[in-house]
Design a protein around this motif. Sequence first.
Motif, PDB file in Angstrom:
ATOM      1  N   LEU A 203       0.826  -1.207   0.000  1.00 53.41           N
ATOM      2  CA  LEU A 203       0.000   0.000   0.000  1.00 53.41           C
ATOM      3  C   LEU A 203       0.862   1.259   0.000  1.00 53.41           C
ATOM      4  N   PRO A 204       0.438   2.311  -0.705  1.00 53.90           N
ATOM      5  CA  PRO A 204       1.185   3.579  -0.675  1.00 53.90           C
ATOM      6  C   PRO A 204       1.111   4.205   0.713  1.00 53.90           C
ATOM      7  N   PRO A 205       2.127   4.971   1.118  1.00 55.58           N
ATOM      8  CA  PRO A 205       2.130   5.587   2.455  1.00 55.58           C
ATOM      9  C   PRO A 205       0.899   6.457   2.684  1.00 55.58           C
ATOM     10  N   ARG A 206       0.301   6.301   3.838  1.00 57.87           N
ATOM     11  CA  ARG A 206      -0.941   7.001   4.160  1.00 57.87           C
ATOM     12  C   ARG A 206      -0.765   8.518   4.090  1.00 57.87           C
ATOM     13  N   GLU A 207       0.337   9.032   4.665  1.00 50.15           N
ATOM     14  CA  GLU A 207       0.534  10.484   4.712  1.00 50.15           C
ATOM     15  C   GLU A 207       0.671  11.056   3.305  1.00 50.15           C
ATOM     16  N   GLU A 208       1.392  10.351   2.435  1.00 46.94           N
ATOM     17  CA  GLU A 208       1.588  10.826   1.069  1.00 46.94           C
ATOM     18  C   GLU A 208       0.286  10.769   0.265  1.00 46.94           C
ATOM     19  N   LEU A 209      -0.490   9.726   0.507  1.00 46.96           N
ATOM     20  CA  LEU A 209      -1.769   9.592  -0.185  1.00 46.96           C
ATOM     21  C   LEU A 209      -2.730  10.697   0.266  1.00 46.96           C
ATOM     22  N   PHE A 210      -2.745  10.954   1.567  1.00 47.36           N
ATOM     23  CA  PHE A 210      -3.589  12.031   2.103  1.00 47.36           C
ATOM     24  C   PHE A 210      -3.205  13.374   1.470  1.00 47.36           C
ATOM     25  N   ALA A 211      -1.911  13.652   1.429  1.00 48.18           N
ATOM     26  CA  ALA A 211      -1.440  14.929   0.874  1.00 48.18           C
ATOM     27  C   ALA A 211      -1.770  15.054  -0.605  1.00 48.18           C
ATOM     28  N   PHE A 212      -1.645  13.949  -1.347  1.00 48.27           N
ATOM     29  CA  PHE A 212      -1.931  13.976  -2.772  1.00 48.27           C
ATOM     30  C   PHE A 212      -3.380  14.337  -3.041  1.00 48.27           C
ATOM     31  N   PHE A 213      -4.310  13.665  -2.350  1.00 52.64           N
ATOM     32  CA  PHE A 213      -5.729  13.915  -2.603  1.00 52.64           C
ATOM     33  C   PHE A 213      -6.184  15.232  -1.961  1.00 52.64           C
ATOM     34  N   LYS A 214      -5.572  15.594  -0.842  1.00 50.14           N
ATOM     35  CA  LYS A 214      -5.904  16.873  -0.216  1.00 50.14           C
ATOM     36  C   LYS A 214      -5.590  18.024  -1.147  1.00 50.14           C
TER      37      LYS A 214
END
Length: 218
Positions: A203-214
């Motif tokens: 799975l991709p890192p949660r923090e990076e995924l959050f930042a990308f979609f945010k």
Amino acid sequence: MAAKQEQVKVLGKWPSPFSNRVELALKLKGISYVYSEQDLSNKSLELLSSNPVHKMVPVLIHNGIPISESLVIVEYIDETWKSNPFLPPHPFHRASARFWSKVVDDKCLPALWNAIWCDEKGREKAVEEAMEALKILENEIGDRRFFGGDEIGLVDISANFVGYWVDILQGIAGLQLLASEKFPKLYKWSQEFKTHPIVKQALPPREELFAFFKSRTA
């Protein structure tokens, strides 16, 4: 004479749950592969020639032969490398797994995506449809550890968006869709899914995924 080494390559996009399905399937099989991140705003010649119809990721290139569409690729992986099967042996159960994978793609993912990203005007109806979709999956998972039984199978891989992405995106949207009090069985499955040692690696890192979609909401 030494066996010919397999050449496995994935053309993908790291925040995409569809690309992630392919990487997850390969990791569950223990297959080594080369990953190539694709810029979908400036598509590479390799991507365009490998998937000339849709021109999208993911694409699996196995010994020079490209295969497109995430669920098609996952089944190809399962048929090519026999260890840790994603589909059960009985034809009926195999058909059932394929059916539920289609339900995830055709009914659940669109409803959840729409609820997360729609405007305020259509939010109430969209959330209602998303909750109906989650209820369908709640009833299907029942008391099993995974949709595939004791081990991760085709439906679990198909539902990776539900198991990981939804929790991140609902926080960005200020919604509570998949919650333990509303869908205790499906929520429990999501925890089992994303903490599975191999899934966790894929799975991709949660923090990076959050930042990308945010950043998309800015």
